[in-house]
Scaffold this motif. Structure first.
Motif, short mmCIF file in Angstrom:
data_model
loop_
_atom_site.label_atom_id
_atom_site.label_comp_id
_atom_site.label_asym_id
_atom_site.label_seq_id
_atom_site.Cartn_x
_atom_site.Cartn_y
_atom_site.Cartn_z
N PRO A 1 0.81 -1.21 0.00
CA PRO A 1 0.00 0.00 0.00
C PRO A 1 0.85 1.28 0.00
O PRO A 1 1.80 1.38 0.76
N VAL A 2 0.50 2.20 -0.89
CA VAL A 2 1.21 3.48 -0.97
C VAL A 2 0.19 4.61 -0.85
O VAL A 2 -0.78 4.67 -1.61
N LEU A 3 0.43 5.49 0.10
CA LEU A 3 -0.39 6.69 0.25
C LEU A 3 0.45 7.89 -0.15
O LEU A 3 1.53 8.10 0.40
N LEU A 4 -0.01 8.64 -1.13
CA LEU A 4 0.75 9.79 -1.61
C LEU A 4 0.45 11.04 -0.79
O LEU A 4 -0.70 11.29 -0.42
N LEU A 5 1.50 11.80 -0.53
CA LEU A 5 1.33 13.14 0.05
C LEU A 5 1.78 14.13 -1.01
O LEU A 5 2.79 13.94 -1.65
N THR A 6 1.02 15.20 -1.17
CA THR A 6 1.47 16.15 -2.17
C THR A 6 0.99 17.56 -1.90
O THR A 6 -0.06 17.78 -1.31
N ALA A 7 1.81 18.48 -2.34
CA ALA A 7 1.42 19.88 -2.29
C ALA A 7 0.52 20.21 -3.48
O ALA A 7 -0.23 21.17 -3.46
N ARG A 8 0.63 19.38 -4.50
CA ARG A 8 -0.21 19.61 -5.68
C ARG A 8 -1.62 19.13 -5.38
O ARG A 8 -1.83 18.03 -4.92
N ASP A 9 -2.58 19.96 -5.67
CA ASP A 9 -3.94 19.55 -5.34
C ASP A 9 -4.85 19.59 -6.57
O ASP A 9 -6.03 19.83 -6.46
N SER A 10 -4.28 19.37 -7.71
CA SER A 10 -5.15 19.40 -8.89
C SER A 10 -5.70 18.00 -9.16
O SER A 10 -5.13 16.99 -8.75
N ILE A 11 -6.85 17.97 -9.82
CA ILE A 11 -7.48 16.70 -10.16
C ILE A 11 -6.53 15.86 -11.01
O ILE A 11 -6.39 14.65 -10.81
N ASP A 12 -5.81 16.51 -11.95
CA ASP A 12 -4.89 15.79 -12.83
C ASP A 12 -3.85 15.01 -12.05
O ASP A 12 -3.55 13.87 -12.35
N ASP A 13 -3.28 15.70 -11.04
CA ASP A 13 -2.24 15.05 -10.25
C ASP A 13 -2.80 13.86 -9.49
O ASP A 13 -2.17 12.83 -9.37
N LYS A 14 -4.00 14.06 -8.99
CA LYS A 14 -4.63 12.97 -8.24
C LYS A 14 -4.84 11.76 -9.15
O LYS A 14 -4.49 10.63 -8.81
N VAL A 15 -5.39 12.03 -10.33
CA VAL A 15 -5.65 10.95 -11.28
C VAL A 15 -4.34 10.26 -11.68
O VAL A 15 -4.25 9.04 -11.72
N MET A 16 -3.32 11.09 -11.93
CA MET A 16 -2.04 10.51 -12.34
C MET A 16 -1.46 9.63 -11.23
O MET A 16 -0.94 8.56 -11.49
N GLY A 17 -1.57 10.12 -10.00
CA GLY A 17 -1.07 9.34 -8.86
C GLY A 17 -1.78 8.00 -8.74
O GLY A 17 -1.16 6.96 -8.57
N LEU A 18 -3.09 8.04 -8.89
CA LEU A 18 -3.86 6.80 -8.77
C LEU A 18 -3.59 5.88 -9.96
O LEU A 18 -3.51 4.66 -9.81
N ASP A 19 -3.41 6.49 -11.14
CA ASP A 19 -3.06 5.70 -12.33
C ASP A 19 -1.72 4.98 -12.16
O ASP A 19 -1.51 3.91 -12.69
N CYS A 20 -0.82 5.65 -11.45
CA CYS A 20 0.50 5.05 -11.23
C CYS A 20 0.47 3.98 -10.15
O CYS A 20 1.49 3.38 -9.84
N GLY A 21 -0.69 3.78 -9.55
CA GLY A 21 -0.81 2.68 -8.60
C GLY A 21 -0.84 3.08 -7.15
O GLY A 21 -0.66 2.24 -6.27
#
Ligand code: CA
Length: 219
Positions: free
Chosen positions: A74-94
């Motif tokens: 399990p990987v939980l991402l932390l990010t300063a970026r809060d755009s939908i694109d980044d979220k989708v990309m993060g989830l796409d990357c697993g």
């Protein structure tokens, strides 16, 4: 439960470590993607909390490399970026989950509990040895229909032993699963937990393998 925290913001990392340790998690901290990948390859953490903005390798690249090694970690991402694109990309990357900074520690703890429960159900759930049964999803330990009250460390110790029934776990393996790097641990802390567990479970459930470690066996 061993959490690997990958975060180059030191004050934030420090605060998170304190909060997570208070909850009984063993937390190890690294500041770079390179160090993260090294730990993933050598120590098998249970959950990774991964900052996306790292000084050496982009967090998403780190995530892809983690997924190359393990699909289920399990990987939980932390990010300063809060755009939908980044979220989708993060989830796409697993990524399994995603938390935008700034966040409340209670929110992080809630997300971690979800991941922890999922981990429990993936690794499936009930282990029974003799008259002791341990449910990794609910984290309940029963002895003959009677629920045992265990401390967090006692539970983690027993879980590790029962998941490896028949195998000897060395002291250093158990200490790695139970404690964070650099955590002040008395040299006999493990023995103390074993002692308490034996009081609760009966003295012969956990066997000492002299000079090596401990094991539990099917009767
Ligand atoms: Ca950062």
């Amino acid at each position: 439960m061993q959490i690997l925290l990958v975060e180059d913001d030191r004050p934030l990392a420090r605060g998170l470590q304190i909060a997570l340790r208070k909850q009984g998690y063993a937390v190890n901290h690294v500041e770079t993607g390179e160090a993260c990948l090294h730990v993933v390859a050598t120590e098998e953490p249970d959950i990774i909390v991964l900052d996306l903005g790292l000084p050496d390798i982009d967090g998403l690249k780190v995530l892809k490399k983690i997924r190359h090694k393990s699909m289920t970690l399990p990987v939980l991402l932390l990010t300063a970026r809060d755009s939908i694109d980044d979220k989708v990309m993060g989830l796409d990357c697993g990524a399994d989950d995603y938390l935008a900074k700034p966040f409340e520690v209670t929110e992080l703890l809630a997300r971690l509990r979800v991941l922890e429960r999922r981990l429990g159900t993936v690794k499936s759930t009930q282990i029974t040895i003799g008259d002791i049964s341990l449910d990794t999803a609910t984290q309940v330990v029963m002895q003959q229909n009677h629920e045992l009250e265990l401390s967090r460390k006692e539970y983690m110790l027993l879980k590790n032993l029962m998941e490896n029934t028949g195998k000897v776990l060395t002291r250093s393996t158990l200490e790695t699963r139970l404690y964070s790097w650099g955590e002040e641990v008395c040299s006999n802390a493990l023995e103390v937990h074993i002692h308490h567990l034996r009081k609760k479970l009966g003295s012969d459930f956990i066997k000492t393998v002299r000079g090596v470690g401990y094991k539990v066996t099917q009767a």
